[in-house]
Structures are given as structure tokens and as C-alpha cells.
Scaffold this motif. Structure first.
Motif: not given
Lengths: 157, 135
Positions: A57, A59-60, B7-9, B12
């Protein structure tokens, strides 16, 4: 956490000697630090280390699995903040004034990142901090930081 | 924002593209327990993360306009916190100050209910390399 444990740093009893390992249990359970999964790692007289385990979660860059830089900033903000209270020996409410982060290289996907924060100078109202982050070898850091905090209620000295 | 997925970050954290302003994507971040530092206030790291995402989004938009496909590598970021952020929707927009062939300088601003009172500023330096090349 038991009901008798203080829930936030503001609830600490007078005369409480700041203990980073104990305080981290409060600051890393809730909010942004809690969501990131930041935990206590180690501390000394004027420094503190926190750990940020790798997680999908955070990750960039989806294709590479490299951590985003945001979580690294948060880790270093928390670790350097903790280093100030480690040095003062007590909790002083403060706010980050500025923070500069230099990214040496990407953290290796899957590795826990350790944030080392150091308070190298205190005045009555300003704490000067620096630190670095690594993913296993402190001699091969992923980032360096430098910045200042300001005491918002009361003074550091 | 043109074609680039967050991105996922960012997803989230509750970050999404709100709208475009003068061809620049404005990102927003929902208030939640996930972005709070001390009780009732935004965590500086979450604000910084949002501004970094906005800076990168602005740079990508600029590169798309120029028709250049580049890999981005952050070199550093400098953040100034000017006001405590509270538990409400937060916005950020990046402005490309200079994007040459090798390096770009991007400023980003973060605000909440009052656009004229930014709560934080960031300046980010990003290395550019043609997509597919290694550096």
C-alpha cells in the motif's frame, strides 16, 4: 494498551521522564503513523530510531514496488520529532517548521526502512534536527534530512 | 490529469485528482484517521506526501504537453509548514518552475478551505531521463 495508560502524549503525568519506546506505543498506534505501521526501533541520549516495514500500500511506483517518498518523510518527521523529546527528557508540544529530504537512492522493495533522527541543538523555542534513513546498512542511506521544530506551548529549555 | 494513474500510496491515503486549474491537476486528500498526526491535526508527512504527488502530477502533465516521455527520479524536497492543517479536505497543486532536459524544479502548495491561506509549501527537484534508458 490498558485503560490506565495515557492515550496521548498530552495526558502524560507531570514529571514523566520521556521514554521513546513507551511514547512510540502511543504515537505509532493511531493516526498517520499507525496507518504507516511505524514502530519504535532504538534510542540514545539525543537520538531516536523508528522502523517502517515495507508494504504494498505504500508503494510509489506500482511497476517497481519502490516505496513512495511520502512515507519516508513521515518516518523522518516522526523520528526527528521523537529525538527532540528524547533530548529534552520530557514531552514538549511542537510543530515541524521545515524539513528537507535528500533522496540518495530508492529503498529496496520488501525491506524495512529505519529512520534515525537526531536533535543536535536546542534553543528555548527551536529544535534543530537532522537524520537519515537506511534499509539495512546505515553506511548506505536511502535519504538524509535536516529541519527545525518550534515549541508551540512552553519551551524546550 | 492526463492518463497518469496515481500510485498505491496516494490511493490508500485518499488522494485523487479533483480538477484541473490552468492545465495543472489539483489533487485532494480526504480527511481520515490515516492522515492525522496529533489529535485533530493533519500529519506533516501526509501533507508532504500530497504535495509531492501534486508536484509529480504537474510535471507529468507538462511533459505530456511537450510530447516527451521521461522517467522521473526525485532528488530532494524541501517543505515549509506554515499553518496546522485541520481535519478537513486538503488540496495541493504543483507548478513547474523550470523543466530542462535533465532536471526539473517544481513548487507545490497545500491549502484547505481558504485558497489564499496555504498551510504548507514544497519545492521539489526531479531528475529526468528518457523513458527506457538507465541512469
Amino acid at each position: 494498551m490498558s485503560d490506565t495508560e495515557p492515550q496521548t502524549l498530552n495526558d502524560l503525568p507531570p514529571g514523566f521522564v520521556f521514554d521513546p519506546s513507551r511514547a512510540s506505543k502511543m504515537t505509532t498506534r493511531h493516526g498517520h503513523g499507525g496507518w504507516l505501521g511505524i514502530t519504535y526501533h532504538a534510542h540514545g541520549p539525543d537520538w531516536a530510531e523508528l522502523a517502517l516495514p515495507w508494504r504494498e500500500e505504500l508503494v510509489g511506483v506500482a511497476e517497481t514496488g519502490v516505496l513512495a517518498s511520502g512515507p519516508i518523510i513521515s518516518l523522518m518527521d516522526n523520528a526527528t520529532s521523537m529525538s527532540v523529546w528524547t533530548r529534552t527528557g520530557r514531552f514538549v508540544p511542537h510543530a515541524t517548521l521545515d524539513l528537507r529530504v535528500d533522496y540518495m537512492r530508492a529503498a529496496v522493495p520488501g525491506r524495512t526502512v529505519i529512520g534515525h533522527g537526531e536533535c543536535y541543538k536546542l534553543t528555548r523555542t527551536i529544535a534543530f534536527i537532522r537524520g537519515f534513513a537506511h534499509d539495512g546498512d546505515p553506511a548506505d542511506p536511502v535519504a538524509h534530512v535536516i529541519g527545525t521544530f518550534m515549541a508551540t506551548h512552553g519551551t524546550y529549555l | 490529469m492526463t492518463g497518469e494513474a496515481l500510485p498505491p500510496y496516494a490511493l490508500a491515503l485518499g488522494i485523487s485528482v479533483d480538477h484541473d486549474e490552468a492545465e495543472n491537476p489539483v489533487l485532494s486528500m480526504d480527511p481520515s484517521e490515516r492522515v492525522l498526526g496529533r489529535p485533530g491535526f493533519l500529519h506533516g508527512g501526509a501533507m508532504s506526501g500530497l504535495m509531492e504527488m501534486a508536484a509529480i502530477a504537474a510535471l507529468r502533465a507538462e511533459l505530456v504537453r511537450r510530447g516527451e516521455e521521461m522517467q522521473l527520479k526525485p532528488v530532494n524536497v524541501s517543505v515549509e509548514f506554515m499553518r496546522g492543517g485541520t481535519e478537513q479536505r486538503t488540496f495541493a497543486m504543483g507548478t513547474v518552475t523550470r523543466a530542462g532536459r535533465r532536471v526539473a524544479l517544481v513548487n507545490a502548495e497545500c491549502w484547505q478551505d481558504d485558497r489564499t491561506k496555504p498551510i504548507a509549501l514544497a519545492q521539489m527537484k526531479i531528475l529526468l531521463s528518457p523513458a527506457g534508458s538507465s541512469q
